[in-house]
Scaffold this active site. Structure first.
Site, short mmCIF file in Angstrom:
data_model
loop_
_atom_site.label_atom_id
_atom_site.label_comp_id
_atom_site.label_asym_id
_atom_site.label_seq_id
_atom_site.Cartn_x
_atom_site.Cartn_y
_atom_site.Cartn_z
CE LYS A 85 -27.47 94.65 -25.89
NZ LYS A 85 -26.71 95.89 -25.77
N GLY B 20 -31.00 105.70 -12.59
CA GLY B 20 -30.08 104.58 -12.71
C GLY B 20 -28.65 105.04 -12.50
N GLY C 27 -25.83 102.99 -12.22
CA GLY C 27 -24.91 101.87 -12.42
C GLY C 27 -23.63 102.36 -13.07
CG HIS C 28 -21.07 99.47 -14.88
ND1 HIS C 28 -22.02 98.50 -14.66
CD2 HIS C 28 -19.93 98.99 -14.38
CE1 HIS C 28 -21.46 97.48 -14.05
NE2 HIS C 28 -20.19 97.75 -13.86
CB VAL C 29 -23.74 104.57 -18.09
CG1 VAL C 29 -23.73 105.87 -18.89
CG2 VAL C 29 -23.26 103.43 -18.96
P1 NAD Z 1 -25.96 98.97 -14.98
O1 NAD Z 1 -26.64 97.66 -14.84
O2 NAD Z 1 -24.57 99.11 -14.47
O3 NAD Z 1 -26.82 100.14 -14.32
C1 NAD Z 1 -28.20 100.24 -14.45
C2 NAD Z 1 -28.69 100.70 -13.08
O4 NAD Z 1 -30.06 101.05 -13.18
C3 NAD Z 1 -28.56 99.63 -12.00
O5 NAD Z 1 -27.80 100.11 -10.91
C4 NAD Z 1 -30.02 99.34 -11.61
O6 NAD Z 1 -30.16 99.04 -10.23
C5 NAD Z 1 -30.68 100.65 -11.97
N1 NAD Z 1 -32.11 100.56 -12.22
C6 NAD Z 1 -32.81 99.60 -12.88
N2 NAD Z 1 -34.11 99.91 -12.94
C7 NAD Z 1 -34.24 101.09 -12.29
C8 NAD Z 1 -35.34 101.95 -12.02
N3 NAD Z 1 -36.59 101.64 -12.42
N4 NAD Z 1 -35.11 103.10 -11.35
C9 NAD Z 1 -33.87 103.44 -10.95
N5 NAD Z 1 -32.78 102.66 -11.17
C10 NAD Z 1 -32.97 101.51 -11.84
O7 NAD Z 1 -26.04 99.36 -16.55
P2 NAD Z 1 -25.16 100.41 -17.32
O8 NAD Z 1 -24.03 99.70 -17.96
O9 NAD Z 1 -24.91 101.58 -16.45
O10 NAD Z 1 -26.18 100.82 -18.48
C11 NAD Z 1 -27.27 101.68 -18.23
C12 NAD Z 1 -28.13 101.79 -19.48
O11 NAD Z 1 -27.34 102.31 -20.53
C13 NAD Z 1 -28.68 100.47 -20.01
O12 NAD Z 1 -29.93 100.67 -20.59
C14 NAD Z 1 -27.68 100.06 -21.08
O13 NAD Z 1 -28.24 99.23 -22.07
C15 NAD Z 1 -27.34 101.41 -21.65
N6 NAD Z 1 -26.02 101.46 -22.27
C16 NAD Z 1 -24.92 101.13 -21.56
C17 NAD Z 1 -23.69 101.19 -22.18
C18 NAD Z 1 -22.42 100.89 -21.41
O14 NAD Z 1 -21.33 101.21 -21.92
N7 NAD Z 1 -22.50 100.33 -20.23
C19 NAD Z 1 -23.58 101.56 -23.53
C20 NAD Z 1 -24.75 101.92 -24.22
C21 NAD Z 1 -25.97 101.84 -23.58
#
Ligand code: NAD
Length: 352
Positions: A80, A180, A182-184
């Protein structure tokens, strides 16, 4: 630096500090394990109080990646990169160029991609300095691009299995609380909506919450209230450590299944969840969709291979739950035991 426990079964192989005063880059690349292949794991950009906090997060995330890649049967080790977001202005392009040069220096021992706070555009800048990067725009129908939709699909199929195992039915009519968007998280909401689930959501960026509420009729609650929301499933898709001593007791959900890495603050918090009868789907078992896509892009596999492997996330979760049942371990400990056994097996084979 945080103290590393030398008695860990698998302490990290290497920790590289990366700094570039000209661009403001300050970060760390952790190679937890290269036993199964290059240490792969995304690059996170986040605000950290100080360098030890950043390094500790990278160490935990890299270990999780080693377990995730081993459990997903990928020919990848775990690593990482974490970059500390500077307080003031910084030159993002120069910072990612400098980061790319650091990745290149590792000669392929580490492969990077997107994570929280980074984008396809950032990875394109990294590519200008190194070939050991994925999550780039897909070429001619090949795997690539933002891995998040695959992560969401893996979480979704795993949640379907968890729901069947716990309640004996499907997601139709159940309430899922998603933290949350975001992307996922946003992508997961779409899949859940199509499956007939009712959504309660929390997101600190109000425009994202509003968008999901409009599209899928989701109810919006605060980040704190989401843990106490009456629901069948809690899907953490924000940051890690949301399940801790304070929150576990407040949780109303009977299943936890989401994308957030390191969702448990401590393993004991997972024990407490199990004691309360909550089924925790271990994060790195259910959120491997993105890294499967990254692996396919890096190694030249097809999209069909990606889809088959991501859809198998549900079966992988069931193997962990079966192992938990056989051994009497809670699922998070059963998953750790299986992942460590897999890594130890490779180590023994290499030593033989
Ligand atoms: P992202 O940054 O696109 O989305 C995360 C969202 O969570 C953001 O919109 C942020 O504003 C919100 N957030 C942060 N703290 C918060 C809280 N206390 N309450 C409510 N919302 C909050 O990230 P992502 O790519 O969607 O990933 C989300 C999680 O999944 C992360 O922990 C990441 O490590 C994990 N993950 C992502 C992937 C991937 O393919 N993107 C793969 C495996 C794991």
């Amino acid at each position: 630096m945080p103290q590393l426990n030398a008695n860990l079964p698998f302490p990290p192989e290497a920790v590289h500090v990366v700094t570039d005063p000209e661009s403001g880059l300050e970060g760390v690349i952790v190679l937890h394990s290269t036993r199964l292949g290059p240490a792969a794991g995304g690059c996170r950009v986040w605000r950290y109080a100080d360098r030890p906090a950043m390094t500790l997060d990278a160490l935990r995330l890299a270990e999780g990646m080693a377990y995730k890649n081993a459990m997903a049967d990928l020919p990848l080790g775990g690593g990482k990169a974490v970059i500390r977001l500077p307080d003031g202005e910084f030159d993002r392009v120069r910072a990612f160029e400098a980061f790319g040069r650091e990745v290149e220096k590792l000669g392929g021992a580490y492969v990077t991609a997107e994570d929280v706070g980074t984008s396809v555009a950032d990875m394109e800048v990294v590519r200008s300095q190194t070939s050991h990067v994925a999550g780039l725009p897909p070429a001619n129908g090949a795997p690539g691009g933002d891995p998040s939709p695959w992560t969401a699909l893996g979480v979704f199929v795993s949640m379907q299995k968890a729901v069947r195992s716990k309640f004996g039915g499907d997601l139709d009519g159940l309430t899922v609380a998603v933290q949350g968007l975001g992307h996922v998280g946003a992508e997961l909401c779409e899949l859940l909506h199509r499956a007939g689930a009712k959504l309660v959501v929390a997101e600190i960026r109000s425009e994202l919450a509003a968008s999901v509420a409009c599209k899928y009729g989701a109810q919006i609650v605060s980040s704190q209230a989401i843990l106490e929301t009456p629901c069948e499933v809690f899907a953490p898709c924000a940051l890690g450590a949301v399940l801790n001593r304070n929150s576990v007791a407040r949780l109303k959900a009977r299943i936890v299944c989401g994308a957030a890495n390191n969702v448990l603050a401590t393993v004991e918090d997972g024990d407490e969840l199990a004691a309360r009868g909550v089924l925790l789907a271990p994060d790195y078992v259910v959120n491997a969709g993105g890294i499967i896509n990254v692996c396919a892009e890096y190694l030249g596999w097809s999209l069909a291979e990606v889809e088959a492997r991501v859809r198998a996330s549900g079966q992988r979760l069931m193997s962990v739950l079966d192992h938990a049942e056989e051994t009497g371990l809670p699922p998070h400990r059963a998953a750790d035991a299986l992942a460590r056994a897999r890594l130890a097996q490779v180590q023994r084979r290499a030593a033989a």
